[in-house]
Design a protein around this motif. Structure first.
Motif, mmCIF file in Angstrom:
data_model
loop_
_atom_site.group_PDB
_atom_site.id
_atom_site.type_symbol
_atom_site.label_atom_id
_atom_site.label_comp_id
_atom_site.label_asym_id
_atom_site.label_seq_id
_atom_site.Cartn_x
_atom_site.Cartn_y
_atom_site.Cartn_z
ATOM 1 N N HIS A 107 0.926 -1.075 -0.134
ATOM 2 C CA HIS A 107 -0.104 -0.048 -0.093
ATOM 3 C C HIS A 107 0.820 1.210 -0.080
ATOM 4 O O HIS A 107 1.872 1.202 0.586
ATOM 5 C CB HIS A 107 -1.058 -0.001 1.200
ATOM 6 N N GLU A 126 -5.392 1.819 2.363
ATOM 7 C CA GLU A 126 -5.178 0.618 3.290
ATOM 8 C C GLU A 126 -5.197 1.200 4.604
ATOM 9 O O GLU A 126 -5.836 0.504 5.714
ATOM 10 C CB GLU A 126 -3.499 0.114 3.111
ATOM 11 N N LEU A 162 -8.125 -1.328 4.763
ATOM 12 C CA LEU A 162 -7.907 -2.378 3.735
ATOM 13 C C LEU A 162 -8.931 -2.032 2.356
ATOM 14 O O LEU A 162 -8.914 -3.140 1.740
ATOM 15 C CB LEU A 162 -7.843 -3.749 4.183
ATOM 16 N N SER A 216 -6.972 -3.138 -1.248
ATOM 17 C CA SER A 216 -6.898 -4.721 -1.464
ATOM 18 C C SER A 216 -8.080 -5.297 -1.404
ATOM 19 O O SER A 216 -8.471 -6.316 -2.335
ATOM 20 C CB SER A 216 -6.030 -5.519 -0.391
ATOM 21 N N ASN A 272 2.920 -9.712 0.444
ATOM 22 C CA ASN A 272 2.552 -8.235 0.823
ATOM 23 C C ASN A 272 3.774 -7.724 1.544
ATOM 24 O O ASN A 272 4.422 -8.258 2.773
ATOM 25 C CB ASN A 272 1.479 -8.442 1.791
ATOM 26 N N ASP A 313 4.906 -4.520 3.740
ATOM 27 C CA ASP A 313 4.666 -3.502 4.772
ATOM 28 C C ASP A 313 5.451 -3.164 5.847
ATOM 29 O O ASP A 313 5.701 -4.188 6.719
ATOM 30 C CB ASP A 313 3.145 -3.769 5.271
ATOM 31 N N SER A 329 -2.934 -6.256 7.568
ATOM 32 C CA SER A 329 -2.511 -5.751 6.324
ATOM 33 C C SER A 329 -3.205 -6.057 5.282
ATOM 34 O O SER A 329 -3.941 -6.941 5.138
ATOM 35 C CB SER A 329 -0.827 -5.595 6.167
ATOM 36 N N ASP A 330 -2.637 -6.004 3.633
ATOM 37 C CA ASP A 330 -3.299 -6.284 2.709
ATOM 38 C C ASP A 330 -3.322 -7.518 2.253
ATOM 39 O O ASP A 330 -3.941 -7.875 1.315
ATOM 40 C CB ASP A 330 -2.562 -5.266 1.620
#
Length: 438
Positions: free
Chosen positions: A258, A302, A306, A309, A329, A331, A377-378
């Motif tokens: 992201h 994000e 989120l 995604s 992913n 991050d 997270s994504d």
């Protein structure tokens, strides 16, 4: 990185212990030292990665704002310069606007407090008696009368949004959530908006000690200007098709990060670091012949939940989901002040991402990398769709996470390059023809 971040620490300890006891996926062939040292991996340019991060961190990239659009335009231009046809996937989302004012007052108390709102705290001005609601669990309210009162709770073992909803259901008109000593109080979120929320503020340990000595006084909680707006963002997408000899049913490997940040934070670690590494991987892969389809994605919004995604996964066909074998992913992959590199999955289990990534890490560093729980997270929407997905992140997070101090000078070039090599080697192992891995 979204926090997406309302667990308390002991839950992570249990998760790690559960991971250690969980059955592991059978290890398959993965990237060894030869792949790590290949000419392709050695083409990765950490100076380009760092320069991209510098460009992205000139100002915060809050989702739905002009600065996020400018970051998207920059990524599009760079990808086009590398020769890609770039796709843009627009979407709308609800963006939370932080309060203009937060305040806590005690009747007859001359001292001051510095409470902080949660992301998604609702506006309101409430005056009422204080009530100690323990850890804010449902059973804690069975023992007290919270009707019309302001609940005071100490964080221990639940999501923050649940603490607010438990208090609301018990009839409390506001809630003050106490954090243990030395924990920051201005980086937390309730995850999403709810019409059932009551005004909620985070208390430092110092403020809590003042409150605990004055529980007999009436309190006034004030939150002004908090609201949820409809906003627009966009995902940036490129697809590298496999060798022409591959048929339409070929597997898909996905790499993503992201590119938005939170308000007031330049977002060098979170997440210019991951974005910059993914952009460099796109440059490296442009002219590589592969046996699988490679998709490189940059997600918007994000930090708001989120949204990017989720939008991308929701638009995938059943066939695309079925053919997607791995989602990497990235991050927060460059902070010099965070903990060690971790690889996290939603269920804490090894999968098609963690196995080659761990083997690449071992080839680079000589020791192993275990798989931990992590669902913030994504990679989460991909996991929920049934796609093997994992997050690479340096953990524990640095102390200025989501703060103005998250600046470019805090990034480590060595750490950025390490993650780039791990993902490059893992992806090459999955996508290169066999005779190209020699």
């Amino acid at each position: 990185m979204l926090h997406k971040k309302g667990f308390v620490s002991w839950l992570f300890v249990i998760s790690i212990l559960l991971t250690a006891c969980a059955p592991k996926t059978q290890v398959v062939d993965g990237p060894g030292l030869a792949t790590i040292q290949s000419d392709l991996v050695n083409q990765l340019d950490v100076e380009k990665i760092y320069a991209t991060a510098e460009e992205l961190t000139k100002e915060p990239r809050v989702a739905g704002t002009e600065s996020e659009k400018q970051a998207a335009a920059y990524l599009i231009k760079e990808l086009e310069n590398y020769g890609y046809d770039v796709g843009v996937q627009p979407f709308t989302f609800e963006r939370y606007v932080m309060p203009e004012k937060t305040d806590l007052q005690l009747a007859g108390f001359e001292g001051t407090f510095t409470p902080a709102p949660f992301h998604y705290s609702v506006s309101g001005t409430v005056t009422g008696e204080l009530i100690n609601a323990g850890h804010g669990l449902k059973e804690d309210y069975d023992k007290i009368d919270a009707q019309g009162k302001i609940a005071v709770v100490t964080v221990e073992r639940t999501y923050f949004y649940e603490l607010v909803l438990h208090a609301s259901k018990a009839g409390a008109t506001a809630i003050l959530i106490h954090f243990p000593e030395d924990n920051p109080i201005d980086t937390w979120t309730l995850g999403k908006h709810s019409d059932d929320y009551i005004p909620a503020l985070a208390l430092s340990h110092k403020d809590y000690m003042k409150i605990s000595k004055n529980m007999d006084k009436k309190a006034t909680v004030t939150i002004e200007g908090a609201r949820v707006d409809q906003s627009e963002s966009q995902n940036i997408m490129v697809t590298k098709q496999p060798d022409a000899e591959q048929d339409a049913s070929t597997d898909i490997v996905i790499i993503g990060a992201h590119y938005d940040s939170v308000d007031q934070a330049p977002g060098a670690s979170d997440n210019a670091s991951g974005t910059s590494v993914v952009l460099e991987l796109a440059r490296m892969f442009k002219d590589v012949t592969t046996t699988k389809e490679l998709r490189i994605l940059f997600f918007g919004a994000e930090e708001e939940g989120l949204y990017g995604s989720k939008k991308y996964v929701s638009a995938m066909t059943e066939d695309e989901i079925k053919r997607s074998v791995a989602m990497f992913n990235l991050d927060m992959v460059g902070s010099a002040d965070a903990g060690e590199l971790a690889i996290q999955t939603v269920d804490g289990m090894n999968n098609a991402v963690t196995i080659p990534a761990s083997q690449a890490y071992e080839a680079l560093n000589g020791d192993s990398l275990s798989t931990d729980f992590g669902g913030r997270s994504d990679h989460v929407p991909f996991h929920e769709a049934g796609i093997d997905a994992a997050l690479l992140v340096y953990s524990p997070l640095e102390k200025w996470y989501h703060r103005p101090e998250d600046t470019i000078d805090k990034l480590s070039k060595d750490r950025l390059l390490q993650v780039a090599k791990i993902v490059a080697a893992s992806t090459l192992e999955m996508t290169l023809p066999t005779d190209s891995k020699e």
